[in-house]
Design an enzyme around this catalytic site. Structure first.
Site, PDB file in Angstrom:
ATOM      1  N   GLY A  17      40.279   6.154 -14.256  1.00 58.35           N
ATOM      2  CA  GLY A  17      41.712   6.185 -14.563  1.00 58.35           C
ATOM      3  C   GLY A  17      42.558   5.788 -13.374  1.00 58.35           C
ATOM      4  O   GLY A  17      43.612   6.381 -13.116  1.00 58.35           O
ATOM      5  N   ASP A  38      30.283   0.460 -17.864  1.00 63.37           N
ATOM      6  CA  ASP A  38      31.256   1.547 -17.726  1.00 63.37           C
ATOM      7  C   ASP A  38      31.084   2.532 -18.883  1.00 63.37           C
ATOM      8  O   ASP A  38      31.028   2.118 -20.052  1.00 63.37           O
ATOM      9  CB  ASP A  38      32.660   0.909 -17.757  1.00 63.37           C
ATOM     10  N   HIS A  39      31.001   3.816 -18.597  1.00 64.73           N
ATOM     11  CA  HIS A  39      30.852   4.860 -19.638  1.00 64.73           C
ATOM     12  C   HIS A  39      29.753   4.544 -20.637  1.00 64.73           C
ATOM     13  O   HIS A  39      29.975   4.539 -21.853  1.00 64.73           O
ATOM     14  CB  HIS A  39      32.174   5.081 -20.388  1.00 64.73           C
ATOM     15  N   HIS A  86      42.487   8.322 -18.292  1.00 68.28           N
ATOM     16  CA  HIS A  86      42.431   6.889 -18.610  1.00 68.28           C
ATOM     17  C   HIS A  86      43.737   6.464 -19.280  1.00 68.28           C
ATOM     18  O   HIS A  86      44.329   7.240 -20.021  1.00 68.28           O
ATOM     19  CB  HIS A  86      41.294   6.604 -19.604  1.00 68.28           C
TER      20      HIS A  86
HETATM   21  P1  13P Z   1      42.319   2.939 -16.561  1.00 64.32           P
HETATM   22  O1  13P Z   1      42.273   2.124 -17.803  1.00 64.32           O
HETATM   23  O2  13P Z   1      43.217   4.122 -16.709  1.00 64.32           O
HETATM   24  O3  13P Z   1      42.599   2.137 -15.345  1.00 64.32           O
HETATM   25  O4  13P Z   1      40.853   3.574 -16.378  1.00 64.32           O
HETATM   26  C1  13P Z   1      39.780   2.715 -16.140  1.00 64.32           C
HETATM   27  C2  13P Z   1      38.507   3.465 -16.053  1.00 64.32           C
HETATM   28  O5  13P Z   1      38.443   4.578 -15.563  1.00 64.32           O
HETATM   29  C3  13P Z   1      37.292   2.815 -16.542  1.00 64.32           C
HETATM   30  O6  13P Z   1      36.224   3.690 -16.577  1.00 64.32           O
END
Ligand code: 13P
Length: 288
Positions: free
Chosen positions: A209, A85-86, A178
């Site tokens: 998010g 992720d990211h 997020h």
């Molecule tokens: P949240 O923590 O707001 O659910 O976002 C998660 C997210 O987008 C991970 O990339």
């Protein structure tokens, strides 16, 4: 069945007008709880790992080994992808090497040309190994792993250019944030979402998010091309809440209630229940 790339499950979701959840993991309890939910809901699932969570879990190789072993031990038969992720440029390369089946390269903080160049390189490397790739255009609001972004709306033209590189699914800012949504949040920008979907020639889109977005907005986003929804905070909140209740009720002091297998059980159960609820909401239940 082994871990799979996310390409096929997201393509099917896009065609079938539902979304597959990416649920971020932090440790063994999260992994077991989310896999149990996917199996029970008969849903495909993407396990998300941020770079910070990767470090916390003692490195990407350990994450791959742990997820594979738990997956096999539990006899999971629904499709499961393990996704960075990211990711930074270096992080994405490291995860491709370590055995992840999907990576996000988030070049949204670079100037656009550099985002394109770096995305291209990750795409070539990942696709040569059958690994799916998510790229990002326009920041997602809020703070994640110490990185703050203002939640700009992605430019549909830039989205088109990045999508055309051959990304499997595209994260584009549409007012999403997020973490917890503030009371004065303006909501998702559906006009921009529709423009992005049109400009990218129907590329599956990713909604970051995903915690705490009202159900009507989730369903509308899916109808406009969102096929992957990322959730992290919501599972952290239900875990913390269930754990607090256990301790506040003094259950850790009754008998051997302090045993971690007992102490962490209510939180783990809460993660499974919330994940099943979200899978049903996203429409991925019974789509394995
Ligand atoms: P949240 O923590 O707001 O659910 O976002 C998660 C997210 O987008 C991970 O990339």
């Amino acid at each position: 069945m082994v871990l799979v790339s996310a390409t096929e499950m997201i393509k099917k979701a896009h065609e079938g007008h539902y979304a597959v959840g990416q649920f971020n993991i932090n440790n063994m309890e999260w992994t077991k709880s989310i896999l149990a939910a996917a199996q029970e809901a008969n849903s495909p699932v993407i396990l998300g790992v941020s770079e910070g969570a990767g470090k916390y879990m003692a490195g990407y190789k350990n994450v791959v080994a742990m997820v594979k072993e738990i997956h096999d031990y539990m006899g999971i038969t629904v499709p499961v992808a393990l996704h960075l992720d990211h990711g930074t440029f270096e992080g994405a390369k490291a995860c491709i090497e370590a055995g992840f089946t999907s990576v996000m390269f988030d070049g949204s903080h670079y100037d656009f040309e550099e985002n394109v160049a770096k995305s291209k390189e990750i795409l070539a490397l990942a696709h040569s190994k059958g690994i799916s790739v998510e790229c990002e255009v326009g920041g997602i609001g809020g703070v994640e792993d110490g990185v703050t972004s203002n939640g700009e709306l992605a430019d549909p033209k830039e989205c088109a250019d990045i999508a055309a590189l051959g990304v499997d699914f595209l994260a584009a800012g549409i007012g999403n944030i997020h973490g917890k949504y503030p009371a004065n949040w303006a909501g998702l920008n559906f006009d921009r979402l529709a423009e992005i979907q049109a400009s990218t020639d129907g590329k599956p889109l990713v909604l970051h998010g995903g915690s705490g977005i009202p159900q009507d907005q989730i369903l509308k986003a899916i109808s406009l091309g969102v096929s992957k929804i990322n959730v992290n905070t919501e599972l952290q909140l239900v875990f913390a809440d269930a754990t607090r209740k256990y301790i506040e009720a003094g259950k850790d002091l009754e008998g051997k209630g302090y045993d971690p297998r007992k102490l962490l059980a209510p939180g783990a159960k809460a993660i499974t229940e919330k994940t099943i609820e979200l899978m049903k909401q996203f429409g991925s239940a019974d789509k394995a």
